[in-house]
Design a protein around this motif. Structure first.
Motif, PDB file in Angstrom:
ATOM      1  N   GLU A   1       0.850  -1.193   0.000  1.00 23.75           N
ATOM      2  CA  GLU A   1       0.000   0.000   0.000  1.00 23.75           C
ATOM      3  C   GLU A   1       0.883   1.239   0.000  1.00 23.75           C
ATOM      4  O   GLU A   1       1.936   1.269   0.636  1.00 23.75           O
ATOM      5  N   MET A   2       0.435   2.265  -0.708  1.00 20.83           N
ATOM      6  CA  MET A   2       1.272   3.437  -0.951  1.00 20.83           C
ATOM      7  C   MET A   2       0.578   4.718  -0.527  1.00 20.83           C
ATOM      8  O   MET A   2      -0.634   4.879  -0.690  1.00 20.83           O
ATOM      9  N   SER A   3       1.384   5.633   0.005  1.00 16.94           N
ATOM     10  CA  SER A   3       0.925   6.993   0.278  1.00 16.94           C
ATOM     11  C   SER A   3       1.801   7.948  -0.533  1.00 16.94           C
ATOM     12  O   SER A   3       3.029   7.864  -0.491  1.00 16.94           O
ATOM     13  N   MET A   4       1.139   8.841  -1.299  1.00 13.12           N
ATOM     14  CA  MET A   4       1.884   9.773  -2.144  1.00 13.12           C
ATOM     15  C   MET A   4       1.651  11.214  -1.697  1.00 13.12           C
ATOM     16  O   MET A   4       0.614  11.545  -1.135  1.00 13.12           O
ATOM     17  N   GLU A   5       2.643  12.030  -1.976  1.00 14.96           N
ATOM     18  CA  GLU A   5       2.546  13.463  -1.760  1.00 14.96           C
ATOM     19  C   GLU A   5       3.123  14.181  -2.973  1.00 14.96           C
ATOM     20  O   GLU A   5       4.281  13.945  -3.345  1.00 14.96           O
ATOM     21  N   LEU A   6       2.315  15.001  -3.625  1.00 13.37           N
ATOM     22  CA  LEU A   6       2.770  15.787  -4.769  1.00 13.37           C
ATOM     23  C   LEU A   6       3.437  14.911  -5.832  1.00 13.37           C
ATOM     24  O   LEU A   6       4.468  15.260  -6.407  1.00 13.37           O
ATOM     25  N   GLY A   7       2.837  13.740  -6.090  1.00 15.45           N
ATOM     26  CA  GLY A   7       3.333  12.880  -7.144  1.00 15.45           C
ATOM     27  C   GLY A   7       4.556  12.061  -6.794  1.00 15.45           C
ATOM     28  O   GLY A   7       5.115  11.378  -7.656  1.00 15.45           O
ATOM     29  N   SER A   8       5.002  12.114  -5.545  1.00 11.01           N
ATOM     30  CA  SER A   8       6.133  11.295  -5.115  1.00 11.01           C
ATOM     31  C   SER A   8       5.701  10.420  -3.938  1.00 11.01           C
ATOM     32  O   SER A   8       4.711  10.709  -3.252  1.00 11.01           O
ATOM     33  N   ILE A   9       6.448   9.356  -3.720  1.00  8.04           N
ATOM     34  CA  ILE A   9       6.090   8.413  -2.670  1.00  8.04           C
ATOM     35  C   ILE A   9       6.421   8.987  -1.301  1.00  8.04           C
ATOM     36  O   ILE A   9       7.561   9.383  -1.036  1.00  8.04           O
ATOM     37  N   HIS A  10       5.412   9.027  -0.455  1.00 10.95           N
ATOM     38  CA  HIS A  10       5.615   9.412   0.941  1.00 10.95           C
ATOM     39  C   HIS A  10       6.125   8.205   1.719  1.00 10.95           C
ATOM     40  O   HIS A  10       7.115   8.275   2.431  1.00 10.95           O
ATOM     41  N   TYR A  11       5.435   7.092   1.568  1.00 11.11           N
ATOM     42  CA  TYR A  11       5.888   5.832   2.152  1.00 11.11           C
ATOM     43  C   TYR A  11       5.146   4.675   1.489  1.00 11.11           C
ATOM     44  O   TYR A  11       4.100   4.851   0.862  1.00 11.11           O
ATOM     45  N   LEU A  12       5.712   3.494   1.635  1.00  8.82           N
ATOM     46  CA  LEU A  12       5.060   2.250   1.244  1.00  8.82           C
ATOM     47  C   LEU A  12       4.975   1.360   2.472  1.00  8.82           C
ATOM     48  O   LEU A  12       5.881   1.359   3.311  1.00  8.82           O
ATOM     49  N   VAL A  13       3.895   0.619   2.575  1.00  7.56           N
ATOM     50  CA  VAL A  13       3.791  -0.425   3.587  1.00  7.56           C
ATOM     51  C   VAL A  13       3.671  -1.751   2.857  1.00  7.56           C
ATOM     52  O   VAL A  13       2.762  -1.954   2.052  1.00  7.56           O
ATOM     53  N   ILE A  14       4.607  -2.644   3.116  1.00  8.43           N
ATOM     54  CA  ILE A  14       4.654  -3.943   2.446  1.00  8.43           C
ATOM     55  C   ILE A  14       4.261  -5.001   3.458  1.00  8.43           C
ATOM     56  O   ILE A  14       5.018  -5.302   4.395  1.00  8.43           O
ATOM     57  N   GLY A  15       3.067  -5.539   3.299  1.00 10.89           N
ATOM     58  CA  GLY A  15       2.537  -6.512   4.243  1.00 10.89           C
ATOM     59  C   GLY A  15       2.581  -7.919   3.670  1.00 10.89           C
ATOM     60  O   GLY A  15       2.087  -8.160   2.568  1.00 10.89           O
ATOM     61  N   THR A  16       3.152  -8.833   4.425  1.00 10.60           N
ATOM     62  CA  THR A  16       3.298 -10.219   3.966  1.00 10.60           C
ATOM     63  C   THR A  16       2.725 -11.181   4.998  1.00 10.60           C
ATOM     64  O   THR A  16       3.013 -11.066   6.191  1.00 10.60           O
ATOM     65  N   GLY A  17       1.921 -12.116   4.514  1.00 13.35           N
ATOM     66  CA  GLY A  17       1.405 -13.180   5.363  1.00 13.35           C
ATOM     67  C   GLY A  17       1.977 -14.506   4.919  1.00 13.35           C
ATOM     68  O   GLY A  17       2.062 -14.784   3.712  1.00 13.35           O
ATOM     69  N   ILE A  18       2.408 -15.329   5.870  1.00 17.92           N
ATOM     70  CA  ILE A  18       2.989 -16.640   5.563  1.00 17.92           C
ATOM     71  C   ILE A  18       2.250 -17.703   6.360  1.00 17.92           C
ATOM     72  O   ILE A  18       2.138 -17.604   7.592  1.00 17.92           O
ATOM     73  N   ASN A  19       1.753 -18.708   5.658  1.00 16.53           N
ATOM     74  CA  ASN A  19       1.121 -19.842   6.332  1.00 16.53           C
ATOM     75  C   ASN A  19       2.219 -20.748   6.878  1.00 16.53           C
ATOM     76  O   ASN A  19       2.791 -21.546   6.141  1.00 16.53           O
ATOM     77  N   ALA A  20       2.506 -20.598   8.151  1.00 17.86           N
ATOM     78  CA  ALA A  20       3.602 -21.357   8.753  1.00 17.86           C
ATOM     79  C   ALA A  20       3.110 -22.659   9.381  1.00 17.86           C
ATOM     80  O   ALA A  20       3.367 -23.746   8.873  1.00 17.86           O
ATOM     81  N   ASN A  21       2.365 -22.542  10.477  1.00 17.96           N
ATOM     82  CA  ASN A  21       1.944 -23.737  11.216  1.00 17.96           C
ATOM     83  C   ASN A  21       0.437 -23.954  11.214  1.00 17.96           C
ATOM     84  O   ASN A  21      -0.084 -24.718  12.032  1.00 17.96           O
ATOM     85  N   GLU A  22      -0.252 -23.294  10.311  1.00 15.93           N
ATOM     86  CA  GLU A  22      -1.694 -23.510  10.145  1.00 15.93           C
ATOM     87  C   GLU A  22      -1.938 -24.878   9.504  1.00 15.93           C
ATOM     88  O   GLU A  22      -1.185 -25.306   8.624  1.00 15.93           O
TER      89      GLU A  22
END
Length: 327
Positions: free
Chosen positions: A192-213
Motif C-alpha cells: 500500500e502506498m501513500s503519495m505526496e505531490l506525485g512522489s512516494i511518501h511511504y510504502l507499507v509492504i505486508g506479507t502473510g505466511i502460512n507457517a503452522n496452520e
C-alpha cells in the motif's frame, strides 16, 4: 539487554560465564542475573551452574521483540520493531506509524491478526500462535510511484529464500508475488502506498505466511497450504521472520541501485513456477491465454501469444492462472 544476552547464549551453544556477560555489556552481575531471570519468565530454558555460568537449553515458540532481535542481522530492516500479541491488521498499524513519522525499515509483526488484508479486498486471517503477519514501512522517496508495485516481487522472492533457508523446501513464485509449494499458496503480499505531490511518501509492504496452520476454509483447500502441512512438523516462525527480513533488505538494496529489477531478473526467474508454462491472463474485460516467458526489469510478466507476439503484463489488478489450476 535481554535480547543481547539471548543472542550470546544462542550463538555460544554452551556455558557463558556471568562475568563474561558483565564485561561484554558493561553491566553489573545483578543486571545480568535480572536479565536471565526475565528470560526464564518468558519461557526460555536456561541452565545456571556455579563456576560455569549460563547455558540456553530451550526456547519457546515466540515471535517477541526479544526473540527476533536476538537472531536478526540486518543493516536497517527492523531497526524499529513492534511485536504485537494481536492486531486487526499489521498493514493498518504500520500505516498509522508511518503517518506519525516512523522511520524507513520500521517493522510490525503480530502473533494474531484478525482483519488482515489481501488483494482485491480479500481478508487474510492469522490465527494466534500459528502463522506469520509482518508489515514493513519503507520510504523510497526517489522512486517513481509507478514502480512501487515491484516491491511485491521483492517480498515474494524474500519469502521463497527464507523458506529454503529455514526449512529446506524449494518454494517458487506464482507471478507476481504469491509464494507456492507443490502448486499451492503459502504466502502473499499486499503493498500500500501513500503519495505526496506525485512522489512516494511511504510504502507499507505486508506479507502473510502460512507457517503452522493446518486447517483452511473449504474454498481454499485446493489452493492453499502451509509449511507445517508440507513438512509434517512445526516451523520456527522467528527464524523464518528473520530470514525474510534479511533477504528483503538485500533484495531492496539491489533493487534501489537502479530502481528496477535488472539485478534480480535471473534470481526471480529461477523461482518463477509459471516459467515457460501456459497461463491465462485475467484482465478486467480482457482474458487471453499464452505462454509465460519470464519477467523484464520492470517486473512485467512476458506472455507469448499464439501469433508469437509478446505482451507485457503489469502487476496490479491483473490475475494470472495456470490453464488447468492455480499455477
Amino acid at each position: 539487554m535481554k535480547s543481547s544476552i539471548l543472542a550470546v547464549l544462542r550463538e555460544r551453544q554452551d556455558f557463558v560465564s556471568g562475568q563474561e556477560l558483565c564485561d561484554q555489556f558493561q553491566v553489573s552481575r545483578t543486571a545480568v542475573w535480572k536479565g536471565i531471570n526475565q528470560l526464564k519468565e518468558d519461557g526460555y530454558d536456561i541452565e545456571a551452574v556455579p563456576r560455569k555460568g549460563y547455558r540456553l537449553c530451550g526456547s519457546p515458540d515466540s515471535i517477541s521483540e526479544v526473540e527476533i532481535r536476538s537472531r536478526l542481522h540486518t543493516a536497517w530492516a527492523a531497526d524499529t520493531l513492534y511485536s504485537l500479541a494481536t492486531v486487526d491488521s499489521t498493514n493498518d498499524y504500520a500505516k498509522k506509524l508511518a503517518e506519525d513519522g516512523a522511520e524507513h525499515g520500521t517493522v510490525v509483526i503480530a502473533d494474531e491478526q484478525t482483519k488482515g488484508k489481501g488483494r482485491r479486498g480479500r481478508t487474510w486471517v492469522t490465527p494466534a500462535g500459528s502463522n506469520i503477519a509482518v508489515s514493513m514501512v519503507v520510504r523510497p522517496s526517489e522512486l517513481k510511484p509507478e514502480k512501487a508495485s515491484m516491491m511485491t516481487l521483492l517480498a515474494g522472492m524474500a519469502v521463497a529464500k527464507a523458506v529454503q533457508e529455514v526449512t529446506g523446501l524449494s518454494a517458487g513464485i506464482k507471478w507476481p508475488n504469491d509464494t507456492v509449494l507443490n502448486g499451492k499458496k503459502i504466502s502473499g503480499t499486499l503493498t500500500e502506498m501513500s503519495m505526496e505531490l506525485g512522489s512516494i511518501h511511504y510504502l507499507v509492504i505486508g506479507t502473510g505466511i502460512n507457517a503452522n496452520e493446518t486447517r483452511f476454509p473449504e474454498e481454499l483447500q485446493q489452493t492453499a497450504t502451509s509449511l507445517k502441512c508440507e513438512l509434517g512438523r512445526d516451523v520456527d516462525r522467528a527464524g523464518l521472520i528473520c530470514a525474510y527480513l534479511q533477504a528483503f533488505e538485500d533484495y531492496y538494496d539491489r533493487f534501489m541501485e537502479y530502481q528496477d529489477l535488472r539485478l534480480l531478473v535471473e534470481d526471480y526467474q529461477h523461482l518463477l513456477v509459471n516459467m515457460d508454462r501456459e497461463v491465462k491472463v485475467l484482465e478486467p474485460g480482457n482474458e487471453y491465454c499464452g505462454t509465460a516467458r519470464g519477467i523484464n526489469a520492470a517486473g512485467c510478466l512476458l506472455v507469448e501469444r499464439e501469433d508469437g507476439s509478446i505482451t507485457e503484463v503489469y502487476a496490479g489488478e491483473v490475475s494470472v492462472r495456470g490453464i488447468y489450476g492455480y499455477v
